[in-house]
Scaffold this motif. Structure first.
Motif, PDB file in Angstrom:
ATOM      1  N   ASP A 159     -24.707  -8.411  16.642  1.00 61.64           N
ATOM      2  CA  ASP A 159     -25.655  -9.590  16.169  1.00 61.64           C
ATOM      3  C   ASP A 159     -26.242  -9.265  14.930  1.00 61.64           C
ATOM      4  N   GLY A 160     -26.186  -8.017  14.466  1.00 66.41           N
ATOM      5  CA  GLY A 160     -26.587  -7.714  13.203  1.00 66.41           C
ATOM      6  C   GLY A 160     -27.736  -6.782  13.082  1.00 66.41           C
ATOM      7  N   ASP A 161     -27.843  -5.666  12.440  1.00 61.01           N
ATOM      8  CA  ASP A 161     -29.035  -4.611  12.747  1.00 61.01           C
ATOM      9  C   ASP A 161     -30.308  -5.242  12.022  1.00 61.01           C
ATOM     10  N   PRO A 162     -31.359  -5.458  12.908  1.00 61.67           N
ATOM     11  CA  PRO A 162     -32.628  -5.858  12.305  1.00 61.67           C
ATOM     12  C   PRO A 162     -33.295  -4.927  11.406  1.00 61.67           C
ATOM     13  N   ILE A 163     -33.128  -3.804  11.287  1.00 60.72           N
ATOM     14  CA  ILE A 163     -33.608  -2.823  10.275  1.00 60.72           C
ATOM     15  C   ILE A 163     -33.121  -2.826   8.985  1.00 60.72           C
ATOM     16  N   LYS A 164     -31.516  -2.908   8.976  1.00 59.85           N
ATOM     17  CA  LYS A 164     -31.252  -3.230   7.667  1.00 59.85           C
ATOM     18  C   LYS A 164     -31.224  -4.634   7.007  1.00 59.85           C
ATOM     19  N   ALA A 165     -31.309  -5.539   8.134  1.00 58.96           N
ATOM     20  CA  ALA A 165     -31.533  -6.907   7.560  1.00 58.96           C
ATOM     21  C   ALA A 165     -33.069  -6.896   6.818  1.00 58.96           C
ATOM     22  N   ALA A 166     -33.849  -6.359   7.479  1.00 56.53           N
ATOM     23  CA  ALA A 166     -35.284  -6.233   6.621  1.00 56.53           C
ATOM     24  C   ALA A 166     -35.185  -5.724   5.504  1.00 56.53           C
ATOM     25  N   SER A 167     -34.352  -4.684   5.274  1.00 57.17           N
ATOM     26  CA  SER A 167     -34.201  -3.936   3.895  1.00 57.17           C
ATOM     27  C   SER A 167     -33.571  -4.704   2.964  1.00 57.17           C
ATOM     28  N   LEU A 168     -32.670  -5.582   3.494  1.00 60.76           N
ATOM     29  CA  LEU A 168     -31.738  -6.583   2.585  1.00 60.76           C
ATOM     30  C   LEU A 168     -32.707  -7.679   2.186  1.00 60.76           C
ATOM     31  N   ARG A 169     -33.782  -8.111   3.265  1.00 63.58           N
ATOM     32  CA  ARG A 169     -34.622  -9.303   2.565  1.00 63.58           C
ATOM     33  C   ARG A 169     -35.543  -8.706   1.657  1.00 63.58           C
ATOM     34  N   LYS A 170     -36.161  -7.531   1.555  1.00 65.31           N
ATOM     35  CA  LYS A 170     -36.966  -6.761   0.851  1.00 65.31           C
ATOM     36  C   LYS A 170     -36.442  -6.735  -0.514  1.00 65.31           C
ATOM     37  N   ALA A 171     -35.150  -6.112  -0.549  1.00 65.73           N
ATOM     38  CA  ALA A 171     -34.234  -6.282  -1.836  1.00 65.73           C
ATOM     39  C   ALA A 171     -34.123  -7.486  -2.173  1.00 65.73           C
ATOM     40  N   PHE A 172     -34.198  -8.616  -1.535  1.00 66.97           N
ATOM     41  CA  PHE A 172     -33.596 -10.116  -2.115  1.00 66.97           C
ATOM     42  C   PHE A 172     -34.928 -10.227  -2.855  1.00 66.97           C
ATOM     43  N   TYR A 173     -36.127 -10.101  -2.208  1.00 62.98           N
ATOM     44  CA  TYR A 173     -37.633 -10.506  -2.635  1.00 62.98           C
ATOM     45  C   TYR A 173     -37.762  -9.590  -3.936  1.00 62.98           C
TER      46      TYR A 173
END
Length: 75
Positions: free
Chosen positions: A41-55
């Motif tokens: 379902d996706g890794d929430p820790i990595k997803a948070a890092s990807l979101r931070k990188a996006f911003y």
């Protein structure tokens, strides 16, 4: 169209609820990028890092744009 948009938002009783689906889809985009056999379902820790990188990337583009506008205005 702008006036219609403002009118629509003015009549919206719960602005947060109105944007729930969009915010969930935005979060899901990052979770989808982190899917693996270990995290189907996706890794929430990595997803948070990807979101931070996006911003962070968005902030860099904004700063570059403001600097360019400032330099062009001074010239």
């Amino acid at each position: 169209m702008r006036a219609a948009s403002h009118y629509s938002w003015a009549l919206t009783p719960d602005r947060t609820k109105r944007t729930d689906n969009a915010r969930a889809a935005f979060q899901q985009k990052f979770l989808d990028q982190t899917k693996s056999p270990e995290y189907p379902d996706g890794d929430p820790i990595k997803a948070a890092s990807l979101r931070k990188a996006f911003y962070a990337k968005l902030a860099l583009k904004s700063a570059q744009s403001r600097r360019l506008a400032r330099e062009n205005g001074a010239a």
